[in-house]
Motif scaffolding. Structure first.
Motif, PDB file in Angstrom:
ATOM      1  N   VAL A  30       4.197   7.487   4.367  1.00  0.00           N
ATOM      2  CA  VAL A  30       3.573   6.682   5.431  1.00  0.00           C
ATOM      3  C   VAL A  30       2.146   6.318   5.047  1.00  0.00           C
ATOM      4  O   VAL A  30       1.700   5.178   5.222  1.00  0.00           O
ATOM      5  N   HIS A  31       1.412   7.301   4.502  1.00  0.00           N
ATOM      6  CA  HIS A  31      -0.003   7.082   4.187  1.00  0.00           C
ATOM      7  C   HIS A  31      -0.194   6.027   3.100  1.00  0.00           C
ATOM      8  O   HIS A  31      -1.092   5.184   3.188  1.00  0.00           O
ATOM      9  N   PHE A  32       0.655   6.070   2.059  1.00  0.00           N
ATOM     10  CA  PHE A  32       0.472   5.166   0.923  1.00  0.00           C
ATOM     11  C   PHE A  32       1.326   3.902   1.011  1.00  0.00           C
ATOM     12  O   PHE A  32       1.342   3.105   0.075  1.00  0.00           O
ATOM     13  N   LYS A  33       2.000   3.709   2.142  1.00  0.00           N
ATOM     14  CA  LYS A  33       2.791   2.490   2.321  1.00  0.00           C
ATOM     15  C   LYS A  33       1.918   1.247   2.192  1.00  0.00           C
ATOM     16  O   LYS A  33       2.344   0.229   1.627  1.00  0.00           O
ATOM     17  N   GLU A  34       0.695   1.315   2.678  1.00  0.00           N
ATOM     18  CA  GLU A  34      -0.202   0.163   2.622  1.00  0.00           C
ATOM     19  C   GLU A  34      -0.674  -0.158   1.206  1.00  0.00           C
ATOM     20  O   GLU A  34      -1.193  -1.230   0.947  1.00  0.00           O
ATOM     21  N   PHE A  35      -0.483   0.771   0.277  1.00  0.00           N
ATOM     22  CA  PHE A  35      -0.893   0.539  -1.106  1.00  0.00           C
ATOM     23  C   PHE A  35       0.138  -0.294  -1.868  1.00  0.00           C
ATOM     24  O   PHE A  35      -0.110  -0.725  -2.984  1.00  0.00           O
ATOM     25  N   GLY A  36       1.331  -0.470  -1.274  1.00  0.00           N
ATOM     26  CA  GLY A  36       2.358  -1.286  -1.897  1.00  0.00           C
ATOM     27  C   GLY A  36       3.535  -0.484  -2.421  1.00  0.00           C
ATOM     28  O   GLY A  36       3.546   0.753  -2.424  1.00  0.00           O
ATOM     29  N   THR A 157      -2.621  13.230   9.804  1.00  0.00           N
ATOM     30  CA  THR A 157      -2.162  13.354   8.421  1.00  0.00           C
ATOM     31  C   THR A 157      -2.660  14.628   7.755  1.00  0.00           C
ATOM     32  O   THR A 157      -1.891  15.389   7.165  1.00  0.00           O
TER      33      THR A 157
END
Length: 390
Positions: A30-36, A157
């Motif tokens: 969930v946390h790194f979803k925005e990183f692609g 988180t």
């Protein structure tokens, strides 16, 4: 079965640890979803790499050092790695390095636990012991998957990750109370790191089981990648149905680990493994052939049952066909083979789903598993025939 107390401590510790691991995976995805997409894939693979690539060294450690103490050290490393991830959440590179360290702990702890079980419960009770460990891990994963989102929402988180760090500490403390210890004897012959892989390759039963399990793992990962597209595009479902299917698989695993506890001989175990792979393949073909929710639910429940049975049979076969001095390297080598199959299936499954669509991907996942399962049964029966004629 002797020393039930120690077995309960190890199995419950494994469950607590897997609970935390499931929470951590959810948090990081969930946390790194925005990183692609690259970041998400890297997070999924980073922890697996040491298990896949570090098996020779990890197995050698298990066959050289006291296993219970080695497990405690590995879990302390895992707790420290998760604490480091808490501090490094804003940095993808640092997080991946720490996930790699977390996987190094797993690469040692898993084969050490498998090698320790016969010392705890005796050789005759080992299959039942592996069933207990598998039950603890399945319960922990199920609880962690179910509670992960709630913990993230309730604690945030960083605090959710701290829960995972605490689970490794709890397992380490539990192992301090375990009385049994496997102390490998150093013989005159020099121990080599690659001996575990050589042993798997040279033993007909283990090489057959490794091939059977690897193809089953490939199929499971194909289906795992295609699952979300199948549920949304074919069945018209959403997150609720995805959760139901996951729960069916995990509950099925809890049933499967109990079904094979009475299998003792190599032939019976190999027949059980081949049969479970054939049933698993059939279960994965169901979504392709019958695109209805009820059929898919049945398929996932059957898949979970067979997956649970395979986990226990795999460890029981390695124990049965491997001398004690080599077991750490053999368990690590088998874990490496299966992890490579998992990562390969994860990557290939995405390509296949994009090219063929989810229904054909399910079919491609299931058919090879059926064929290799039937082949394994034939090998087991041929082994019986050769022994009788001899």
């Amino acid at each position: 079965m002797r020393n039930t107390r120690d077995l309960v401590l190890i199995a419950s510790g494994a469950g607590v640890s897997l609970f935390g691991s499931a929470v951590t995976l959810l948090v990081l995805l969930v946390h790194f979803k925005e990183f692609g997409a690259f970041a998400v894939t890297a997070v999924l693979i980073a922890e697996f790499l040491p298990i896949a690539l570090g098996a020779p060294l990890a197995g050698l450690l298990v066959d050289r050092l006291p296993n219970r103490r080695l497990m405690i050290a590995g879990q302390v490393l895992q707790a420290a790695a998760v604490l480091g991830i808490v501090a490094a959440l804003g940095n993808l590179g640092a997080t991946l390095v720490l996930l790699f360290a977390l996987g190094c702990g797993t690469a040692v702890v898993n084969p050490a636990a498998a090698a320790l079980v016969p010392t705890v419960v005796g050789e005759d009770g080992a299959t039942r012991g592996y069933s207990w460990i598998a039950t603890g891990r399945a319960l922990g994963t199920l609880a962690g998957s179910a509670a992960g989102g709630v913990l993230v929402a309730a604690l945030g988180t960083e605090r959710a990750l701290l829960v995972d760090a605490c689970t490794y500490a709890v397992q380490a403390l539990g192992l301090c109370l375990v009385r049994a210890e496997r102390r490998p004897e150093r013989g005159g012959q020099r121990a080599r790191a690659a001996d575990g892989l050589r042993h798997l390759w040279a033993d007909r039963v283990l090489s057959t089981s490794a091939a059977c399990l690897a193809i089953a793992c490939l199929g499971v990962m194909f289906a795992e990648v295609a699952n979300v597209f199948y549920v949304t595009d074919v069945l018209g479902g959403g997150a609720v149905l995805l959760g139901v299917l996951h729960a069916c698989w995990m509950v099925g695993m809890l049933v499967g680990v109990r079904l094979v506890t009475r299998l003792r001989t190599a032939t019976a175990l190999l027949v059980g493994l081949g049969s479970s792979c054939a049933v698993m393949g059939t279960a994965m073909v169901l979504p392709a052939a019958v695109p209805f929710t009820a059929a898919v639910v049945v398929g996932y429940a059957l898949g979970g049952i067979t997956n649970g049975a395979q986990n226990v049979i795999n460890q029981a076969l390695v124990r049965l066909r491997t001398p004690d001095a080599l077991r750490g390297r053999a368990f690590a080598a088998m874990g490496s083979v299966l992890m490579v199959a998992n990562v390969t299936g994860m990557v290939t499954g995405g390509v296949l789903t994009g090219l063929l669509g989810p229904r054909w991907t399910f079919a491609l996942a299931g058919i090879p598993a059926v064929l290799i399962g039937l082949t394994s049964v034939a090998v087991a029966r041929g082994r019986v025939a050769s022994e009788v004629s001899a």
